[in-house]
Design an enzyme around this catalytic site. Structure first.
Site, short mmCIF file in Angstrom:
data_model
loop_
_atom_site.label_atom_id
_atom_site.label_comp_id
_atom_site.label_asym_id
_atom_site.label_seq_id
_atom_site.Cartn_x
_atom_site.Cartn_y
_atom_site.Cartn_z
N TYR A 35 0.80 -1.28 -0.12
CA TYR A 35 -0.26 0.21 0.04
C TYR A 35 0.78 1.35 0.25
O TYR A 35 0.83 2.26 -0.56
CB TYR A 35 -0.67 -0.02 1.54
CG TYR A 35 -1.93 -1.17 1.39
CD1 TYR A 35 -2.99 -1.86 0.22
CD2 TYR A 35 -3.42 -0.28 2.09
CE1 TYR A 35 -3.94 -2.34 0.63
CE2 TYR A 35 -4.14 -0.64 2.02
CZ TYR A 35 -4.71 -1.55 1.18
OH TYR A 35 -5.78 -2.58 1.73
N ASP A 36 1.79 1.03 1.16
CA ASP A 36 3.23 2.65 1.47
C ASP A 36 3.73 3.00 0.01
O ASP A 36 3.82 4.15 -0.75
CB ASP A 36 3.52 2.21 2.27
CG ASP A 36 2.43 2.46 3.47
OD1 ASP A 36 1.45 2.89 3.73
OD2 ASP A 36 2.75 1.76 4.81
N TYR A 55 -15.70 -2.41 3.83
CA TYR A 55 -15.21 -0.67 4.87
C TYR A 55 -16.39 -0.09 5.08
O TYR A 55 -16.72 1.18 5.71
CB TYR A 55 -14.64 0.15 3.49
CG TYR A 55 -13.95 -0.78 2.97
CD1 TYR A 55 -12.59 -0.64 4.62
CD2 TYR A 55 -13.16 -0.29 1.99
CE1 TYR A 55 -10.99 -0.85 4.10
CE2 TYR A 55 -11.36 -0.71 1.90
CZ TYR A 55 -10.33 -0.69 2.45
OH TYR A 55 -9.62 -0.89 2.47
N HIS A 90 1.35 2.83 7.18
CA HIS A 90 0.60 1.55 7.52
C HIS A 90 1.54 1.03 8.43
O HIS A 90 2.06 0.62 8.04
CB HIS A 90 -0.54 0.79 6.72
CG HIS A 90 -1.22 1.05 5.68
ND1 HIS A 90 -1.04 2.20 4.83
CD2 HIS A 90 -2.60 1.78 6.32
CE1 HIS A 90 -2.18 2.97 4.10
NE2 HIS A 90 -3.26 2.38 5.04
N HIS A 115 -0.93 9.56 6.69
CA HIS A 115 -1.54 10.25 5.26
C HIS A 115 -1.02 11.13 5.32
O HIS A 115 -1.70 12.67 5.71
CB HIS A 115 -3.48 10.26 5.15
CG HIS A 115 -3.76 7.98 5.12
ND1 HIS A 115 -4.24 7.87 6.12
CD2 HIS A 115 -3.95 7.88 3.96
CE1 HIS A 115 -4.24 6.91 6.31
NE2 HIS A 115 -5.11 6.78 4.95
N ASN A 136 -7.56 -3.97 13.22
CA ASN A 136 -7.85 -4.36 12.07
C ASN A 136 -8.69 -6.16 11.50
O ASN A 136 -7.89 -6.82 12.66
CB ASN A 136 -7.11 -4.16 10.89
CG ASN A 136 -7.14 -2.66 9.68
OD1 ASN A 136 -7.94 -2.12 10.17
ND2 ASN A 136 -7.02 -2.06 8.85
#
Length: 171
Positions: A35-36, A55, A90, A115, A136
């Site tokens: 992701y990053d 989500y 993250h 972010h 999560n």
């Protein structure tokens, strides 16, 4: 005399092998780092053919059998993580693993997702920052003998700064 209290919540099965622990730890690291780094090939390599994506806590919906291609399209969308002006990190905190079966495990992860949004793709001037603090649930499934990331369900504790302005949306 008061009635006996019965514990109706079964203890989770924490009995995963050390080898599975190491492999699953790498899968969750690759999920966060892909992701990053916006390394979409690496992300694609670790995901299951179908995923459960919940989500609802971040204003979207729950998909019980999202195809891998649909998940990749969502994550890489320019209104989401595919936005080249957004940088993320993250960070994973503590984790515990819950064995559902020999081919399914749930990872419970502490997560801080930082972010930073820039004015342009040159990433010279910061426009805004917004961070999320969550736990999560990540779902893992063994596919052809290989552990794969099979979905997630964030439980947002709180967001800070201008998090609600970070993403443009999936429209």
């Amino acid at each position: 005399m008061s009635p006996a209290v019965t514990n109706v919540t079964a203890e989770p099965n924490l009995d995963i092998s050390f080898q599975d622990y190491l492999i699953l730890s790498k899968v969750v690291f690759d999920w966060a780092d892909s992701y990053d780094a916006k390394d979409w090939d690496r992300l694609r390599s670790i995901i299951a053919p179908t995923l459960t994506v919940d989500y609802t806590q971040i204003g979207l919906k729950r998909w019980d059998n999202m195809a891998a291609d649909d998940y990749m399209a969502m994550v890489t969308h320019p209104g989401f993580l595919g936005d080249k002006t957004i940088k993320t990190q993250h960070l994973l905190g503590q984790t515990w693993w819950e064995k559902v079966s020999d081919t399914e495990v749930i990872g419970h992860h502490q997560l801080r997702a930082a972010h930073q949004v820039y004015e342009t793709e040159e990433l010279a001037t910061v426009k805004l920052r917004g961070h999320s603090h969550a736990t999560n649930e990540h779902y893992y499934r063994k596919v052809n003998g290989v552990w794969k990331f099979a979905g997630l369900k964030p439980n947002v504790r709180w967001n800070e700064l201008r998090f609600d302005e970070v993403f443009k949306g999936l429209d």
